[in-house]
Write a protein that holds these residues in place. Structure first.
Motif, mmCIF file in Angstrom:
data_model
loop_
_atom_site.group_PDB
_atom_site.id
_atom_site.type_symbol
_atom_site.label_atom_id
_atom_site.label_comp_id
_atom_site.label_asym_id
_atom_site.label_seq_id
_atom_site.Cartn_x
_atom_site.Cartn_y
_atom_site.Cartn_z
ATOM 1 N N ALA A 16 -92.566 45.114 -8.406
ATOM 2 C CA ALA A 16 -91.346 44.929 -9.449
ATOM 3 C C ALA A 16 -90.652 43.763 -9.552
ATOM 4 N N ASP A 17 -90.427 43.391 -8.105
ATOM 5 C CA ASP A 17 -89.610 42.017 -7.890
ATOM 6 C C ASP A 17 -90.247 40.975 -7.938
ATOM 7 N N ASP A 18 -92.116 40.997 -7.973
ATOM 8 C CA ASP A 18 -93.055 40.153 -8.600
ATOM 9 C C ASP A 18 -93.269 39.996 -9.906
ATOM 10 N N LEU A 19 -92.469 40.109 -10.543
ATOM 11 C CA LEU A 19 -93.530 40.090 -12.155
ATOM 12 C C LEU A 19 -92.584 39.005 -12.589
ATOM 13 N N ILE A 20 -91.676 37.989 -12.685
ATOM 14 C CA ILE A 20 -91.040 37.163 -12.624
ATOM 15 C C ILE A 20 -92.064 36.471 -12.617
ATOM 16 N N GLN A 21 -92.764 35.914 -10.975
ATOM 17 C CA GLN A 21 -93.141 35.132 -10.277
ATOM 18 C C GLN A 21 -95.085 35.070 -10.513
ATOM 19 N N ALA A 22 -94.981 36.306 -11.087
ATOM 20 C CA ALA A 22 -96.456 36.490 -11.076
ATOM 21 C C ALA A 22 -96.689 35.962 -12.732
ATOM 22 N N GLU A 23 -95.846 35.715 -13.785
ATOM 23 C CA GLU A 23 -95.597 35.513 -15.161
ATOM 24 C C GLU A 23 -95.549 33.697 -14.422
ATOM 25 N N ALA A 24 -94.880 33.036 -13.677
ATOM 26 C CA ALA A 24 -94.745 32.061 -13.767
ATOM 27 C C ALA A 24 -96.138 31.337 -12.731
ATOM 28 N N LEU A 25 -96.134 32.136 -12.518
ATOM 29 C CA LEU A 25 -97.986 31.129 -11.733
ATOM 30 C C LEU A 25 -98.558 31.720 -12.785
ATOM 31 N N ASP A 26 -98.427 32.446 -13.557
ATOM 32 C CA ASP A 26 -100.550 32.658 -14.805
ATOM 33 C C ASP A 26 -100.210 31.523 -15.721
ATOM 34 N N ARG A 27 -98.296 30.820 -15.676
ATOM 35 C CA ARG A 27 -98.293 29.628 -16.782
ATOM 36 C C ARG A 27 -99.115 28.157 -16.060
ATOM 37 N N LEU A 28 -98.380 28.950 -14.737
ATOM 38 C CA LEU A 28 -98.629 26.908 -14.094
ATOM 39 C C LEU A 28 -100.609 27.183 -14.140
ATOM 40 N N ALA A 29 -100.898 29.250 -13.575
ATOM 41 C CA ALA A 29 -102.216 28.562 -13.427
ATOM 42 C C ALA A 29 -103.335 28.106 -14.650
ATOM 43 N N PHE A 30 -103.039 28.669 -15.969
ATOM 44 C CA PHE A 30 -103.747 29.026 -16.712
ATOM 45 C C PHE A 30 -103.139 27.715 -17.966
ATOM 46 N N SER A 31 -103.754 27.602 -19.420
ATOM 47 C CA SER A 31 -103.351 26.150 -20.133
ATOM 48 C C SER A 31 -103.526 27.263 -21.383
ATOM 49 N N ASP A 32 -104.171 28.850 -20.777
ATOM 50 C CA ASP A 32 -104.105 29.732 -22.580
ATOM 51 C C ASP A 32 -103.248 30.492 -21.749
ATOM 52 N N PRO A 33 -101.654 31.013 -21.115
ATOM 53 C CA PRO A 33 -101.366 32.248 -19.921
ATOM 54 C C PRO A 33 -101.746 33.208 -20.815
ATOM 55 N N TRP A 34 -101.456 34.389 -20.127
ATOM 56 C CA TRP A 34 -100.983 35.809 -20.870
ATOM 57 C C TRP A 34 -99.083 35.681 -21.463
ATOM 58 N N PRO A 35 -99.394 35.999 -22.529
ATOM 59 C CA PRO A 35 -97.986 36.293 -22.785
ATOM 60 C C PRO A 35 -96.914 36.855 -22.185
ATOM 61 N N ALA A 36 -95.973 36.347 -22.658
ATOM 62 C CA ALA A 36 -94.704 36.719 -21.785
ATOM 63 C C ALA A 36 -95.225 38.681 -22.100
ATOM 64 N N GLY A 37 -93.911 38.801 -20.777
ATOM 65 C CA GLY A 37 -93.927 40.306 -20.787
ATOM 66 C C GLY A 37 -94.837 40.874 -20.590
ATOM 67 N N ALA A 38 -96.637 39.985 -20.029
ATOM 68 C CA ALA A 38 -97.668 41.115 -20.385
ATOM 69 C C ALA A 38 -97.900 41.896 -19.048
ATOM 70 N N TYR A 39 -97.250 41.203 -17.773
ATOM 71 C CA TYR A 39 -96.971 41.082 -16.418
ATOM 72 C C TYR A 39 -96.346 42.905 -16.273
ATOM 73 N N ILE A 40 -95.683 42.033 -17.058
ATOM 74 C CA ILE A 40 -93.992 44.269 -16.974
ATOM 75 C C ILE A 40 -94.938 44.521 -17.696
ATOM 76 N N TYR A 41 -95.810 44.922 -19.219
ATOM 77 C CA TYR A 41 -96.987 45.609 -19.936
ATOM 78 C C TYR A 41 -97.602 46.502 -18.652
ATOM 79 N N GLU A 42 -98.385 45.767 -17.739
ATOM 80 C CA GLU A 42 -98.819 45.848 -16.726
ATOM 81 C C GLU A 42 -98.678 46.986 -15.793
ATOM 82 N N TYR A 43 -97.731 46.939 -14.911
ATOM 83 C CA TYR A 43 -96.994 46.853 -13.921
ATOM 84 C C TYR A 43 -96.525 48.591 -14.635
ATOM 85 N N GLU A 44 -96.047 48.274 -15.625
ATOM 86 C CA GLU A 44 -95.272 50.035 -16.123
ATOM 87 C C GLU A 44 -96.437 50.893 -16.524
#
Length: 171
Positions: A16-44
């Motif tokens: 759970a503590d990784d979710l904010i960093q994972a979302e930030a990494l996704d925005r850094l790595a991709f020009s078309d990142p996952w929507p906000a909250g997608a990693y939280i959804y995947e984790y839950e």
């Protein structure tokens, strides 16, 4: 479960503590990142997913996540939903180790093949996937929303957990 890459890099399940960093990494790595909250959804909703991260313990707290992967299990197949590696960690085998680790886990859970979509122009990702044995099986014209780039459909048949573990160990 932790798989050591070097003295400071390791792969482990996403927490759970990784979710904010994972979302930030996704925005850094991709020009078309996952929507906000997608990693939280995947984790839950991870009962049919494999969520892994690579962390570098030499980095300051809150900046140690350097790669992430999400794989979806569908009956006997595993779909690589996303895999992202921070730019300064690319080209060092971390993506291969992360992917092979996730595919080995999927194979242990009954997956016999893997599928994914990748940008047709993503040469680094294609080297990774083709090097692991994926083959192009189709094309999705204009698949990516940000620039209408085509996606190649890739498949890897015959997942073998022991073979994938060996690949991960060597990466």
């Amino acid at each position: 479960m932790s798989s050591k890459i070097s003295d400071t890099l390791s792969i482990r399940p996403m927490q759970a503590d990784d979710l904010i960093q994972a979302e930030a990494l996704d925005r850094l790595a991709f020009s078309d990142p996952w929507p906000a909250g997608a990693y939280i959804y995947e984790y839950e909703n991870a009962q049919n997913s494999i969520l892994l991260v690579a962390v570098d313990s030499s980095q300051p707290a809150g900046q140690e996540l350097v790669a992430a992967a999400v794989l979806w299990l569908v009956v006997d197949e595993v779909q690589v939903a996303t895999i992202a590696v921070m730019p300064q960690y690319q080209g060092k085998g971390l993506g291969l180790k992360l992917l092979a680790t996730g595919l080995a886990q999927a194979a242990r859970r009954g997956a016999v093949r893997s599928h994914l979509e990748v940008r047709a122009g993503n040469a680094a990702a294609l080297r990774l996937y083709y090097g692991l044995g994926y083959q192009t099986v189709g094309l999705r014209p204009g698949y990516y929303k940000d620039n209408h780039e085509d996606a190649l459909l890739l498949t890897l048949e015959g997942l073998n957990a022991e073979k994938l573990d060996a690949i991960a160990a060597e990466a």
